[in-house]
Design an enzyme around this catalytic site. Structure first.
Site, mmCIF file in Angstrom:
data_model
loop_
_atom_site.group_PDB
_atom_site.id
_atom_site.type_symbol
_atom_site.label_atom_id
_atom_site.label_comp_id
_atom_site.label_asym_id
_atom_site.label_seq_id
_atom_site.Cartn_x
_atom_site.Cartn_y
_atom_site.Cartn_z
ATOM 1 N N SER A 231 -36.985 -44.997 -18.547
ATOM 2 C CA SER A 231 -37.084 -44.732 -17.346
ATOM 3 C C SER A 231 -37.502 -43.304 -17.426
ATOM 4 C CB SER A 231 -35.475 -44.164 -17.533
ATOM 5 O OG SER A 231 -34.556 -45.509 -17.206
ATOM 6 N N CYS A 232 -37.594 -42.453 -18.651
ATOM 7 C CA CYS A 232 -38.083 -40.904 -19.186
ATOM 8 C C CYS A 232 -39.132 -41.426 -19.867
ATOM 9 C CB CYS A 232 -36.716 -40.146 -18.658
ATOM 10 S SG CYS A 232 -36.391 -39.691 -17.486
ATOM 11 N N GLY A 260 -40.551 -40.757 -15.258
ATOM 12 C CA GLY A 260 -39.594 -39.786 -15.045
ATOM 13 C C GLY A 260 -40.463 -39.001 -16.322
ATOM 14 N N ASN A 458 -35.886 -34.385 -21.844
ATOM 15 C CA ASN A 458 -36.630 -34.944 -20.762
ATOM 16 C C ASN A 458 -36.115 -34.222 -19.254
ATOM 17 O OD1 ASN A 458 -33.404 -35.904 -20.443
ATOM 18 N ND2 ASN A 458 -35.021 -37.499 -19.285
ATOM 19 N N LEU A 459 -36.159 -35.181 -17.920
ATOM 20 C CA LEU A 459 -36.723 -35.099 -16.858
ATOM 21 C C LEU A 459 -34.448 -34.605 -16.467
ATOM 22 C CD1 LEU A 459 -37.587 -33.968 -14.115
ATOM 23 C CD2 LEU A 459 -37.937 -36.318 -13.506
ATOM 24 N N CYS A 460 -34.082 -35.237 -17.216
ATOM 25 C CA CYS A 460 -32.307 -35.258 -16.783
ATOM 26 C C CYS A 460 -31.176 -34.618 -17.935
ATOM 27 C CB CYS A 460 -32.063 -36.266 -16.215
ATOM 28 S SG CYS A 460 -32.979 -37.312 -14.858
ATOM 29 N N THR A 461 -32.069 -33.886 -19.363
ATOM 30 C CA THR A 461 -31.759 -33.105 -20.401
ATOM 31 C C THR A 461 -30.679 -34.020 -20.726
ATOM 32 O OG1 THR A 461 -29.401 -33.010 -18.882
ATOM 33 C CG2 THR A 461 -31.312 -31.412 -18.285
ATOM 34 N N GLU A 462 -30.926 -35.503 -20.576
ATOM 35 C CA GLU A 462 -30.497 -36.154 -22.007
ATOM 36 C C GLU A 462 -30.603 -36.844 -22.784
ATOM 37 O OE1 GLU A 462 -31.273 -39.445 -19.482
ATOM 38 O OE2 GLU A 462 -31.446 -37.269 -19.317
ATOM 39 N N THR A 661 -27.535 -45.824 -9.047
ATOM 40 C CA THR A 661 -26.722 -47.261 -9.593
ATOM 41 C C THR A 661 -25.353 -47.110 -9.810
ATOM 42 O OG1 THR A 661 -27.121 -46.652 -11.865
ATOM 43 C CG2 THR A 661 -28.872 -48.164 -10.548
#
Length: 777
Positions: A231-232, A260, A458-462, A661
């Site tokens: 994903s990232c 990402g 990352n792009l989604c902070t997780e 999803t």
């Protein structure tokens, strides 16, 4: 009334009103509370021409059902989904050349696999790893009735974004076949004696919507002309011209394949820094960010959407003030980058200075390295960004920061810390970003801190894993066998890769399947690491060394509503604590079992997994934090097993946004509260109503919507979860545009004090935020 119905093969049939009745009965089966006559009246109103097609009849049913969707009658969305299914079945049957029946809507599975492999659409591994008889057995295992689990929006999303088409764009694959192909591909390297059973288990998990795979896996698994499955990615940029441009190239290559990107720029020298002794010559980080912005726009993701890049910078970097203004809509456009996302790396000391209304000093990382003389064990120069507060004292960030402040030879910009915080909050209210990344909290909890440091997310902070820059060592001409080549030698850094999937809490928890579900999810994620072929070699190498995965969750608010638990309650906080402890226990145990079977990850030695600190630091083994679902004794036993056998994966738990999803699965996104009781999906000519999942007279009382919720309760729940999540959470703050500055600041201070590792978007009804689908899990 129509006179004639035209079929796909141009056959003409007389219109038969009784078939409309039969069609309505079929799509309303099991939905007895819905009024068939209202539906049929809507259908007839749309069929006013003399000649109509079968597809027009299906569309009339679909649209008529959608028009009836309300908060009071949400189940019309399932009637609309069944009508869309009928149309989908007919299209696939026509395109593949078989007859679809209401009791057997799927065609033979083996011809689908063999034909699409021959066409170059599916990968050859599907025929190489499985015999014809095995594929036929798996085809017989497909349960088409599970298509009835989809609501309309979910099925439409799956159809438009994920189902396989031929090169002319015609749909060839049906929903359950997509799940089976994903399962086959993810398991194709497993030992032959247990491969089929593992495929069936993965299919069980996905087809029952107990879990979802991440978007890249959903889209690409088993397909030949497609991107990779991760994903990232997160890159750390070296402070050199070669490093900056090399990083940009790597980012372009990964973005092209649908990834990402997170980029840490804290090592790049600031504006006005010297270059090779020439004073005031560096242009700083902003021009390089603008270059990344151009890369994101020009190198799109598989031709479908622009790339998604997030850049991070430390709050003590000299360029931070310009960085915070990157996405604002006013000011000098030469200093703006509107198409990237940005995040701020924040040490505890800064938040303390904000609270105390103290001064804050900004430094150039290049000058710090030259002036301070700090070195690592290998003699490499270190900057402030290379330290964090593990404890107060020798080697801590606050000590090094104090040394830098006290050094008169070091130039700096001094501003009130609260002024920087105001700039952060202003940008967040206008643009939704920057993200907040609490570096000390992250690194103190890093189970692999013996092997490196985490600079950003990352792009989604997780995703939070060890990072280091890739360094170009040398470039030389080499002549061999009469051929002259330019050979570039690089020292690979830790280039982070995240591999994601997520538990559908509102289905898996009530069904009592977590114990069965988490092991197969863990295996699926681990197999992605071995299957994936990542073009950027340092990312491929990092992936193999740490074997990091990110199992997440979605449907939390949906689950709380089903359980009758109010979001703003101590009961919800306690429930989060107990549930996520259980998931973490099952996840670590699953990774340990995989390590027994396949070996532990290469950098296991020296980690907090090996020395047992992972368990003690989280209070699992001291007997003072006895869980509701996992006992202290069970944790102690698992700690001993992990120390003996290892774990397969260096990091395991990461809660992603699950944007698309979760829509497929018909639930609430990630750990977010519900946005609206009745939301709308905008299409070109109409709006589709989408009620809250399982909306009823019972659940409506537990669906308090996001902007009505006191965000402090959301922070409390996130803090309870964070103890069990070895990486991060895509945690959003929902605020009103007129929030008072002191209240907004109080939320940030609460999140930091409570031990959150990051916060994601600040969401306001005044903002429209376009998220990265690659990371949306």
């Amino acid at each position: 009334m129509p006179q004639t119905v035209i079929k796909p093969n141009n056959r003409q049939l007389a219109f038969d009103p009784s078939r409309i009745e039969a069609y309505a009965d079929r799509i309303l089966e099991g939905l007895e509370s819905l009024d068939k006559e209202r539906l049929i009246r809507g259908v007839h109103a749309k069929l006013r021409r003399n000649e109509i097609t079968g597809e027009e009849i299906s569309n009339a049913f679909t649209m008529s059902a959608l028009e009836l969707v309300t908060k009071e009658e949400p189940n019309w969305k399932y009637a609309a989904a069944r009508s869309l299914l009928t149309s989908l079945y007919k299209k696939a049957a026509f395109n593949r050349g078989y007859k679809a029946y209401s009791d057997r809507p799927y065609g033979a599975f083996y011809p689908l696999i063999s034909d699409l492999v021959k066409q170059g659409i599916y990968r050859e591994e599907l025929l190489e790893a499985y015999t014809k008889e095995q594929i036929e057995e798996l085809g017989a295992h497909i349960d088409y009735t599970r298509d009835l689990l989809f609501d309309y929006i979910g099925l439409l999303t799956l159809t438009e974004r994920y189902l396989t088409t031929d090169f002319d764009g015609r749909v060839m694959e049906l929903p359950q076949e997509r799940y089976m192909v994903i399962a086959m591909y993810l398991m194709h390297k497993e030992p032959a004696d247990k491969r089929l059973e593992l495929v069936k288990e993965a299919y069980w998990a996905m087809s029952n919507l107990y879990m979802t795979a991440a978007t890249p896996t959903m889209s690409n698994a088993g397909k030949k002309v497609a991107g990779q499955l991760s994903s990232c990615f997160i890159d750390t940029v070296d402070d050199s011209l070669e490093g900056i441009f090399d990083s940009n190239t790597d980012i372009a290559r990964l973005s092209k394949m649908g990834g990402g990107i997170g980029v840490y720029l804290g090592k790049v020298r600031a504006r006005g820094s010297d270059i090779r002794g020439h004073k005031n010559t560096s242009s700083g980080v902003i021009p390089w960010i603008r270059q990344l912005n151009n890369t994101a726009v020009s190198v799109d993701q598989l031709g479908t959407r622009k790339g998604a890049v997030a850049v991070y910078l430390d709050v003590f970097h000299k360029d931070i003030l310009a960085f915070l203004d990157l996405k604002l809509n006013n000011g000098d456009e030469r200093m703006r980058a509107h198409d990237i996302f940005h995040g701020v790396v924040i040490p505890d000391l800064f938040m303390e200075a904000v609270e105390a209304r103290g001064d804050w000093h900004l430094f150039d990382p290049h000058e710090v390295k030259k002036t301070m003389g700090w070195k690592d064990a290998q003699g490499r120069a270190l900057g402030l960004e290379d330290f964090y507060d593990e404890k107060f004292g020798e080697g801590s960030f606050r000590q090094k920061y104090a040394e830098a402040v006290a050094n008169p030879a070091l130039s700096r910009i001094t501003v009130p810390a609260i002024d920087i915080m105001k700039r952060i909050m202003k940008s967040q209210l206008e643009t939704g970003t920057p993200y907040m990344f609490y570096k000390d909290t992250v690194n103190r909890a890093n189970p692999n801190r013996a092997h490196g440091i985490i600079y950003c997310s990352n792009l989604c902070t997780e995703i939070m894993q060890n990072q280091s820059p890739t360094v170009i060592e040398q470039e030389e001409l080499v002549t061999k066998d009469g051929q002259t080549r330019i050979v570039i030698s690089k020292i690979p850094g830790d280039f982070v890769v995240c591999n994601l999937n997520s538990i559908h809490l509102a289905r898996a928890v009530p069904a009592g399947v977590l114990e069965r579900l988490v092991p197969i999810q863990t295996r699926m994620l681990d197999n992605v690491i071995d299957i994936n072929n990542i073009e950027v070699l340092q990312a491929q190498y990092t992936n193999s060394q740490y074997r990091a995965i990110g199992l997440g969750t979605f449907g939390l608010h949906h689950l709380l509503a089903l359980e009758g638990i109010r979001w703003e309650s101590d009961e919800a906080v306690a429930y989060n604590d107990a549930l996520y402890e259980k998931i973490n226990y099952l996840l670590i145990k699953s990774s340990m079992e995989l390590a027994k079977e396949k070996g532990y990850y290469p950098k296991f030695k020296g980690s907090d997994w090996e020395n047992g600190n992972y368990f003690t630091l989280r209070g699992y083994t001291d007997g003072e934090h006895e869980g509701k679902f996992v006992t202290t004794e069970q944790w102690r036993e698992l700690q001993a097993e992990v120390q003996k056998h290892g774990v397969r994966n260096a990091w395991m738990f990461a809660i992603a946004p699950n944007g698309s999803t979760s829509i497929i699965a018909g639930s609430t996104a990630s750990i977010d509260p519900l946005y609206d009781l009745l939301s709308y999906e905008e299409k070109t000519t109409y709006k589709i109503a989408n009620p809250a999942p399982d909306l009823s007279e019972k659940t409506i009382w537990y669906y308090k919507t996001a902007f009505m919720i006191d965000q402090n309760w959301s922070i409390k729940m996130a803090a309870a979860r964070q103890r069990h999540v070895d990486q991060g959470q895509s945690f959003n703050l929902y605020v009103r545009p007129d929030i008072h500055a002191k209240d907004f600041l109080a939320l940030h201070l609460h999140a930091w004090r409570a031990g959150l590792k990051s916060t994601y978007y600040v969401r306001s009804r005044a903002l429209t935020i376009e998220e990265c689908e690659s990371c949306a899990s």
